[in-house]
Design an enzyme around this catalytic site. Structure first.
Site, PDB file in Angstrom:
ATOM      1  N   ASP A  79     -22.158  -4.722   0.565  1.00 57.30           N
ATOM      2  CA  ASP A  79     -22.298  -3.325   0.093  1.00 57.30           C
ATOM      3  C   ASP A  79     -23.321  -3.092  -1.016  1.00 57.30           C
ATOM      4  O   ASP A  79     -23.068  -2.309  -1.956  1.00 57.30           O
ATOM      5  CB  ASP A  79     -20.926  -2.792  -0.376  1.00 57.30           C
ATOM      6  CG  ASP A  79     -19.887  -2.805   0.730  1.00 57.30           C
ATOM      7  OD1 ASP A  79     -20.216  -3.179   1.868  1.00 57.30           O
ATOM      8  OD2 ASP A  79     -18.726  -2.448   0.449  1.00 57.30           O
TER       9      ASP A  79
ATOM     10  N   GLU B  63     -20.326  -0.188   3.276  1.00 58.50           N
ATOM     11  CA  GLU B  63     -19.090   0.598   3.372  1.00 58.50           C
ATOM     12  C   GLU B  63     -19.468   2.027   3.733  1.00 58.50           C
ATOM     13  O   GLU B  63     -20.362   2.614   3.110  1.00 58.50           O
ATOM     14  CB  GLU B  63     -18.341   0.587   2.029  1.00 58.50           C
ATOM     15  CG  GLU B  63     -17.049   1.399   2.102  1.00 58.50           C
ATOM     16  CD  GLU B  63     -16.224   1.384   0.818  1.00 58.50           C
ATOM     17  OE1 GLU B  63     -16.554   0.633  -0.105  1.00 58.50           O
ATOM     18  OE2 GLU B  63     -15.248   2.153   0.763  1.00 58.50           O
TER      19      GLU B  63
ATOM     20  N   LYS C 253     -18.621  -1.157   7.798  1.00 63.97           N
ATOM     21  CA  LYS C 253     -17.171  -1.301   7.643  1.00 63.97           C
ATOM     22  C   LYS C 253     -16.570  -0.027   7.045  1.00 63.97           C
ATOM     23  O   LYS C 253     -17.117   0.533   6.098  1.00 63.97           O
ATOM     24  CB  LYS C 253     -16.858  -2.527   6.768  1.00 63.97           C
ATOM     25  CG  LYS C 253     -17.403  -2.460   5.355  1.00 63.97           C
ATOM     26  CD  LYS C 253     -17.162  -3.787   4.657  1.00 63.97           C
ATOM     27  CE  LYS C 253     -17.530  -3.777   3.191  1.00 63.97           C
ATOM     28  NZ  LYS C 253     -16.774  -2.869   2.346  1.00 63.97           N
TER      29      LYS C 253
ATOM     30  N   LYS D 287     -12.475  -1.640   2.613  1.00 61.20           N
ATOM     31  CA  LYS D 287     -12.984  -2.459   1.513  1.00 61.20           C
ATOM     32  C   LYS D 287     -13.303  -3.867   2.019  1.00 61.20           C
ATOM     33  O   LYS D 287     -14.299  -4.460   1.655  1.00 61.20           O
ATOM     34  CB  LYS D 287     -11.984  -2.502   0.356  1.00 61.20           C
ATOM     35  CG  LYS D 287     -11.587  -1.136  -0.189  1.00 61.20           C
ATOM     36  CD  LYS D 287     -12.784  -0.342  -0.667  1.00 61.20           C
ATOM     37  CE  LYS D 287     -12.376   1.019  -1.214  1.00 61.20           C
ATOM     38  NZ  LYS D 287     -13.528   1.937  -1.339  1.00 61.20           N
TER      39      LYS D 287
ATOM     40  N   VAL E  40     -21.187  -6.180  -4.247  1.00 61.60           N
ATOM     41  CA  VAL E  40     -20.394  -5.338  -5.141  1.00 61.60           C
ATOM     42  C   VAL E  40     -19.229  -4.695  -4.380  1.00 61.60           C
ATOM     43  O   VAL E  40     -19.324  -4.480  -3.175  1.00 61.60           O
ATOM     44  CB  VAL E  40     -21.277  -4.233  -5.757  1.00 61.60           C
ATOM     45  CG1 VAL E  40     -22.369  -4.858  -6.594  1.00 61.60           C
ATOM     46  CG2 VAL E  40     -21.878  -3.295  -4.712  1.00 61.60           C
ATOM     47  N   THR E  41     -18.146  -4.359  -5.117  1.00 59.37           N
ATOM     48  CA  THR E  41     -17.878  -4.753  -6.484  1.00 59.37           C
ATOM     49  C   THR E  41     -16.931  -5.959  -6.474  1.00 59.37           C
ATOM     50  O   THR E  41     -16.168  -6.147  -5.529  1.00 59.37           O
ATOM     51  CB  THR E  41     -17.224  -3.602  -7.305  1.00 59.37           C
ATOM     52  OG1 THR E  41     -15.958  -3.266  -6.720  1.00 59.37           O
ATOM     53  CG2 THR E  41     -18.092  -2.382  -7.329  1.00 59.37           C
TER      54      THR E  41
ATOM     55  N   CYS F 234     -14.513  -4.712  -3.032  1.00 57.34           N
ATOM     56  CA  CYS F 234     -14.908  -5.156  -1.683  1.00 57.34           C
ATOM     57  C   CYS F 234     -15.175  -6.658  -1.591  1.00 57.34           C
ATOM     58  O   CYS F 234     -14.923  -7.262  -0.546  1.00 57.34           O
ATOM     59  CB  CYS F 234     -16.105  -4.350  -1.207  1.00 57.34           C
ATOM     60  SG  CYS F 234     -15.652  -2.625  -0.924  1.00 57.34           S
TER      61      CYS F 234
ATOM     62  N   GLN G 148      -5.183 -21.570  -9.235  1.00 56.77           N
ATOM     63  CA  GLN G 148      -4.232 -22.319  -8.390  1.00 56.77           C
ATOM     64  C   GLN G 148      -4.958 -23.247  -7.415  1.00 56.77           C
ATOM     65  O   GLN G 148      -4.654 -23.283  -6.218  1.00 56.77           O
ATOM     66  CB  GLN G 148      -3.334 -21.348  -7.611  1.00 56.77           C
ATOM     67  CG  GLN G 148      -2.545 -20.403  -8.509  1.00 56.77           C
ATOM     68  CD  GLN G 148      -1.574 -19.559  -7.715  1.00 56.77           C
ATOM     69  OE1 GLN G 148      -0.710 -20.097  -7.035  1.00 56.77           O
ATOM     70  NE2 GLN G 148      -1.712 -18.260  -7.784  1.00 56.77           N
TER      71      GLN G 148
END
Ligand code: TIU
Length: 243
Positions: free
Chosen positions: A29, A77, A134, A137, A162-163, A167, A207
């Site tokens: 995007d 987007e 798309k 997001k 971005v961002t 997204c 994680q």
């Protein structure tokens, strides 16, 4: 460069084993309405310089991918001009006076075919580079991205654009659930909100790399340059003629 020889990229939470032939650069995007002064993002009061700092590092990465004939894909987007793919809640949430589909500074906001919806000139796609339009997001939701990547034999993604927390993060999470390894170079992603940018990157690498890896474009370029140097060194030399 030997496209099938794996390389190691310095990354967090641990080095990313990278197979160039199976790794696409996915640029999310980088559209005029999000990045350009006078665009929709700025009109909403956002500081677009937070996003514009990502342009140069993305240009360097893109140039290297193209020079090495590696796979590049872009996303945008946006919605159909009749807005039939726009969820009503997405249209009204935010309670802004101007929303998706309305006239904005660069045409109808986030509508396909409008100037503001297109990719910034600095990173404009080449004709051979797929552009994924798309409506959401995430880049996998309601698109053919997964099939395209499968047909191309892509298993790893360098995700930029971005961002960071919207997204990019959504796409990395979607990719993770579909079995892709994702590496996000921190200097090539940006947010209007620095604290969300930082948290968005921490969430990816926490994680033990729950969604993927975080690195920097300089480290990706260094790994590729090392592979080219190594290849040059190991090229067979012509046998010397006997005197
Ligand atoms: N591309 C993308 O992230 N779309 C957004 O709407 N991002 C916001 O941060 N608003």
């Amino acid at each position: 460069m030997k496209k099938n020889t794996p390389l190691l990229i310095d990354a967090e939470p641990y080095p990313f084993e990278f197979s160039p032939a199976a790794c696409a650069l996915l640029i999310i995007d980088m559209q005029r309405d999000f990045l350009e002064p006078g665009g929709f993002g700025e009109m909403l009061g956002n500081d677009v310089s937070q996003l514009r700092r990502t342009i140069e590092p993305n240009q360097r990465l893109l140039a290297t991918w193209r020079a090495n004939h590696l796979q590049v894909l872009h996303t945008r987007e946006g919605h159909r001009p009749d807005l039939t793919d726009l969820p009503p809640v997405k249209k009204i949430r935010g309670r802004s006076k101007t929303t998706i589909g309305d006239a904005g500074p660069m045409g109808r906001i986030l509508v396909r075919g409008e100037d503001g919806h297109d990719i910034i000139p600095e990173l404009y796609p080449l004709p051979a580079e797929p552009v994924i339009d798309k409506p959401g997001k995430g880049a996998f939701y309601s698109t053919d991205l997964h099939s395209i990547l499968q047909h191309l034999g892509i298993r790893q993604l360098i995700v930029t654009g971005v961002t960071t927390e919207v997204c990019v993060n959504t796409t990395v999470r979607e990719a993770n659930d579909r079995g892709y390894d994702c590496l996000v170079p921190a200097d090539c992603v940006g947010s209007y909100f620095p604290e969300f940018h930082d948290a968005g990157l921490k969430m990816i690498k926490a994680q033990g790399g729950i969604f993927g890896w975080v690195s920097d474009s300089s480290k990706i370029l260094a790994a590729l340059a090392y592979s080219v140097r190594r290849l040059q060194k190991t090229k067979p030399t012509k046998p010397r003629k006997k005197p």
